[in-house]
Each structure stands twice: as C-alpha cells, then as structure tokens.
Design a protein around this motif. Structure first.
Motif, PDB file in Angstrom:
ATOM      1  N   GLN A 127      -4.108   8.798  -4.994  1.00  0.00           N
ATOM      2  CA  GLN A 127      -3.929   7.475  -4.411  1.00  0.00           C
ATOM      3  C   GLN A 127      -3.961   6.385  -5.473  1.00  0.00           C
ATOM      4  OE1 GLN A 127      -7.509   8.039  -2.059  1.00  0.00           O
ATOM      5  NE2 GLN A 127      -8.333   6.116  -2.839  1.00  0.00           N
ATOM      6  N   ALA A 128      -3.353   5.258  -5.146  1.00  0.00           N
ATOM      7  CA  ALA A 128      -3.270   4.134  -6.076  1.00  0.00           C
ATOM      8  C   ALA A 128      -4.653   3.547  -6.339  1.00  0.00           C
ATOM      9  CB  ALA A 128      -2.351   3.062  -5.506  1.00  0.00           C
ATOM     10  N   LYS A 129      -4.834   3.062  -7.548  1.00  0.00           N
ATOM     11  CA  LYS A 129      -6.101   2.439  -7.928  1.00  0.00           C
ATOM     12  C   LYS A 129      -6.066   0.950  -7.608  1.00  0.00           C
ATOM     13  CE  LYS A 129      -6.879   5.709 -11.722  1.00  0.00           C
ATOM     14  NZ  LYS A 129      -7.049   5.846 -13.195  1.00  0.00           N
ATOM     15  N   THR A 145      -6.818  -2.970  -7.888  1.00  0.00           N
ATOM     16  CA  THR A 145      -7.017  -3.962  -8.932  1.00  0.00           C
ATOM     17  C   THR A 145      -7.439  -5.270  -8.282  1.00  0.00           C
ATOM     18  OG1 THR A 145      -4.716  -4.707  -8.891  1.00  0.00           O
ATOM     19  CG2 THR A 145      -5.243  -2.849 -10.339  1.00  0.00           C
ATOM     20  N   TYR A 167      -2.781  -3.279  -6.100  1.00  0.00           N
ATOM     21  CA  TYR A 167      -2.880  -1.900  -6.559  1.00  0.00           C
ATOM     22  C   TYR A 167      -2.045  -1.701  -7.804  1.00  0.00           C
ATOM     23  CZ  TYR A 167      -5.082  -0.617  -2.126  1.00  0.00           C
ATOM     24  OH  TYR A 167      -5.943  -0.518  -1.054  1.00  0.00           O
ATOM     25  N   ASP A 168      -2.518  -0.796  -8.670  1.00  0.00           N
ATOM     26  CA  ASP A 168      -1.789  -0.431  -9.871  1.00  0.00           C
ATOM     27  C   ASP A 168      -0.745   0.618  -9.509  1.00  0.00           C
ATOM     28  OD1 ASP A 168      -0.865   0.207 -12.356  1.00  0.00           O
ATOM     29  OD2 ASP A 168      -2.758   1.001 -13.127  1.00  0.00           O
ATOM     30  N   ASP A 182       0.513   4.607 -12.010  1.00  0.00           N
ATOM     31  CA  ASP A 182       0.138   6.022 -11.931  1.00  0.00           C
ATOM     32  C   ASP A 182       0.290   6.613 -10.537  1.00  0.00           C
ATOM     33  OD1 ASP A 182      -0.563   6.071 -14.667  1.00  0.00           O
ATOM     34  OD2 ASP A 182      -2.543   5.248 -14.209  1.00  0.00           O
ATOM     35  N   TYR A 205      -8.217   4.734   3.328  1.00  0.00           N
ATOM     36  CA  TYR A 205      -7.456   4.269   2.164  1.00  0.00           C
ATOM     37  C   TYR A 205      -5.946   4.319   2.413  1.00  0.00           C
ATOM     38  CZ  TYR A 205     -11.950   4.580  -0.145  1.00  0.00           C
ATOM     39  OH  TYR A 205     -13.269   4.416  -0.476  1.00  0.00           O
ATOM     40  N   ALA A 211      -3.697   2.392   0.159  1.00  0.00           N
ATOM     41  CA  ALA A 211      -3.522   2.881  -1.211  1.00  0.00           C
ATOM     42  C   ALA A 211      -2.559   4.061  -1.281  1.00  0.00           C
ATOM     43  CB  ALA A 211      -4.879   3.283  -1.791  1.00  0.00           C
ATOM     44  N   GLU A 247      -9.223  15.836  -5.371  1.00  0.00           N
ATOM     45  CA  GLU A 247      -8.879  14.431  -5.548  1.00  0.00           C
ATOM     46  C   GLU A 247     -10.151  13.592  -5.466  1.00  0.00           C
ATOM     47  OE1 GLU A 247      -4.419  14.256  -3.688  1.00  0.00           O
ATOM     48  OE2 GLU A 247      -6.106  13.556  -2.522  1.00  0.00           O
TER      49      GLU A 247
END
Length: 293
Positions: A166-168, A170, A174-175, A178, A243, A246, A293
């Motif tokens: 899942q996206a991180k 920020t 979200y970033d 990746d 989440y 994300a 994960e």
C-alpha cells in the motif's frame, strides 16, 4: 409568411455564433472536462471517447429540458401574476393539457433513450477480446495490488508478476513513487482478469473512464486497447477497509519494446510463475522469498 422569414434570419446569427464558440473549444472542453483527454493527442483508450460522448450528450439533453422547464416556470409566474388593482388569489387553473402531455411524453422518451444508448455502449464495453495481444490478471488485496502478466492459456508457468504494497502516507497525501505499477503496451488489445484475495474491491483507472468490481470467488474481466502513451493513476473505488484510501497504483502505457523490456526485467529478477494461490498476507518481494505486508 414574413414572420417565418424573419425568424430564419434571426436564427442565422445564433447558429453562426454557436459554430464559432464550439469550434474554439479544446478537446478537453468538448468532452466535458473529463479526464482521459489531451488537446494534442488521442484519448486514453479506444472506449474513452464513447463513454465521454454518452456523458456529455446526456447532460446536453437534460440541460435543454431544464431550460424549457425554467422558461415555462418563469412564463407562468409572469403570465398568471396578480395584476394591479386585483385582490385575492389570481385565477386558478386546474391543468393545461399541452403541458400535461409534454411532461408525460418527454420523460418517457428520455428514459427509453437513455436506456437504449446506455445498453448499446455497455454492450460494447463488456464485450471481451477472445484472443487479446496481452493477458493480465490483477489481484486486489487489503490494501494493494498484484499484477500477473500471463503466459499461454494452456500453461501459466512462463507468467511473470509484480507484487505491491500500500501507498505510504505523506504530509500532503500519498507517495506514488513506490505504489504497484501496471505496464500496458500502446495500441495492443488488452484483457485484464480482475480477482480479489479477500473482500470486494473495485479496479479503477481514472483516465480510462471505467471501473469494475472485484469479488472473492468470482472473476470479472475487462477488455480495451490503450491508445496513448503516458502514466495514469489508478485506485480502489470500493470501500474495503481501514486503509482503502492507500490502495493506489500507477499505470504506464508504453511502447511494445519498452513493455517487453519490463517483462524481461521481471524474468531476470526471478519473478516468474503463477501467483493465483497466494493469500492477501503473502507478498513475494523477490523470487522465492515470502514476506508479510
């Protein structure tokens, strides 16, 4: 007769003005500012124009009905207002037969028309390619995506895959650097099998103007042809847990050579085989290495 001639002359400048205004519109404006279009290139897929056309033309029809309705409302307010020197309520009318007929027939025509055009376009969208150039299986899981680039129908042992997390988060969202990335070759027929590893998800590539649900135990399919190179954003469009927001991914539409180069990079990394039997907690970050994960 003279009145009709004057009406034609009055309509002429209005028609010229309309043509001038519409001809000055950009591609994005003509498609209702929907995503999936640029002013100097084709639409994102072979179906994007059709979806946008249904949307925009439906709004034009509804706006025309709205203008007529607002006009009749304004006319009735003015025509039947209480005149100077009158007292009490204005003359009350029980009904107006032309208006009654109009508002019975027009909604019927609209419902039948919207149904017919929607069914026509949906039939096109839901027609699956029998022998696509590219066959991919997309797996939705809490809260990321796995993409398997399939081999032949008879043997998936030469399939390659990429698995995502899942996206991180920020400070401003979200970033997306990746997040999982789906590669597609431009101008090649694509068929994506949509599957879920746990709960209901929805596979949505925003600029492609279409999304489909993913169910546990039931496969869905989506066929299309990407027609413009670029990077597009995708996300889950079905609330699927804590989440959900994300659960993002990128789509890269690239040349056939670049697509094949990407598949070769997965083979060199050892990311080869069928990942259909994995659970939502299994993530093969490299070949033969399992991690949670």
């Amino acid at each position: 007769m003279p009145s009709k001639r004057r009406l034609r002359w009055a309509a002429l400048p209005l028609g010229i003005a309309s043509v001038a205004v519409l001809s000055g519109c950009t591609t994005t404006q003509l498609h209702g500012f929907l995503p999936g279009f640029v002013d100097d290139g084709p639409a994102a897929t072979n179906h994007t124009d059709m979806v946008a056309g249904l949307w925009v033309n439906s709004w034009i029809v509804l706006l025309a009905v709205g203008v007529i309705t607002w006009g009749l409302m304004l006319w009735s307010v003015i025509a039947y207002r209480r005149r100077k020197g009158q007292s009490g309520l204005p003359v009350q009318l029980r009904y107006n037969m032309p208006v009654e007929i109009f508002y019975t027939v027009v909604p019927l025509i609209l419902v039948v028309g919207f149904f017919a055009f929607t069914a026509r376009d949906q039939n096109t969208l839901e027609t699956q390619y029998e022998n696509p150039d590219v066959s991919i299986t997309a797996y939705g899981k809490q809260w990321a995506w796995d993409f398997q680039y399939n081999g032949t129908k008879e043997d998936n042992s030469d399939a390659v895959y990429s698995m995502g997390v899942q996206a991180k988060a920020t400070s401003d969202g979200y970033d997306l650097q990746d997040v999982p990335t789906l590669y597609l070759p431009v101008n090649k027929t694509v068929k994506i099998d949509l599957r879920s590893r746990d709960v209901i998800h929805s596979f949505w590539i925003i600029d492609f103007l279409y999304k489909k649900d993913m169910y546990i135990g039931r496969d869905n399919e989506w066929s299309f042809t990407p027609t413009r190179e670029g990077t597009y954003e995708g996300k889950c469009a079905e609330l699927c847990g804590e989440y959900h927001s994300a659960m993002l991914f990128n789509v890269k539409v690239v040349s056939e050579d670049e697509y094949n180069t990407y598949l070769d990079s997965l083979r060199r990394a050892g990311d080869v085989g069928d990942i259909s039997d994995l659970s939502r907690l299994q993530n093969l970050t490299t070949a033969g290495t399992e991690g949670n994960e």
